[in-house]
Enzyme design. Sequence first.
Site, mmCIF file in Angstrom:
data_model
loop_
_atom_site.group_PDB
_atom_site.id
_atom_site.type_symbol
_atom_site.label_atom_id
_atom_site.label_comp_id
_atom_site.label_asym_id
_atom_site.label_seq_id
_atom_site.Cartn_x
_atom_site.Cartn_y
_atom_site.Cartn_z
ATOM 1 N N ASN A 93 0.037 -4.971 -4.075
ATOM 2 C CA ASN A 93 1.206 -5.085 -3.189
ATOM 3 C C ASN A 93 1.756 -3.741 -2.726
ATOM 4 O OD1 ASN A 93 3.836 -6.415 -2.194
ATOM 5 N ND2 ASN A 93 4.507 -4.958 -3.771
ATOM 6 N N TYR A 158 -0.254 1.771 10.398
ATOM 7 C CA TYR A 158 0.161 0.664 9.531
ATOM 8 C C TYR A 158 -0.603 -0.627 9.831
ATOM 9 C CZ TYR A 158 3.114 -2.626 6.998
ATOM 10 O OH TYR A 158 3.559 -3.626 6.161
#
Length: 250
Positions: A93, A158
């Site tokens: 994560n 990203y």
Amino acid sequence: MKDLLKGKTAIVTGGTRGIGYAIVRKYLEAGASVALCGSKEATAQKALDNIRQEFPEAKVTAIWPDLTNPQSVAEAFSEVKAKFGRIDILANNAGISQSTPLSEYTEQEIDNILNLNIKAVMVCSQAAAKLMKEDGGGVIVNTSSVVSLYGQASGCGYPASKYAVNGLTKSLARELAKDRIRVNAVAPGIIRTDMVAALPEQMIKPLISTIPIGRMGEPEDIANAFVFLSSDLASYITGAVLSVDGGVII
Ligand code: NAD
């Protein structure tokens, strides 16, 4: 939800705050033992203290390996296995976001996002898969992003890194199925965490107005999907990228 992960051990990277902290809490509520990973000892210990206050009976520990260093990760994950007996679940994560225009990107920024958002997912998956295989299988769940499906107008590193997370998810699902390891991803929409608070207001406001469900997501909305995909309820699901985004199309 209670007992859905009873007897399982989970490692959660980026478990000190935001979505990762919510995953740690939900995994504990579902009966798992949990190792939360932080980037630094101080933040990892602080998160551990908070968790222990809320869950005094829980089997929980903290680690802070360098997620981009295979030796550091392998040692830390082996310590977790020695402590709790096995590794069943890895939540990959930890991640950073960026909104830098292409013309302003520094080499350091490019390295930072590729190293944490892609390399660390490979490094952690490699270390965890080795340990899971020894005990007959496991589950890896990666945090992707809604922008992996649509891109974003600035900060191309990203969405590029999250496209890569989807690629890793689908490829590792195929490669590791023979070892009884399932690999899935959750693609969050716009979720109320520090990461979103760091984005410019003019980027966030118009996005929220496009969410059909009419609100920003909460970290718990994402953590619930992690519990489901990590549990035996999802035993026939692998290679999936599950959107949890209130129906948004950015
Ligand atoms: P956050 O900034 O609140 O938390 C990020 C976590 O990653 C923290 O626990 C931090 O310690 C960890 N981390 C950061 N740099 C690290 C490093 N170098 N080494 C180890 N750990 C490091 O962000 P969040 O919103 O909770 O994000 C969690 C994940 O969710 C990320 O992968 C992010 O890309 C993804 N995501 C978030 C959103 C959102 O709207 N918040 C949307 C889509 C995807």
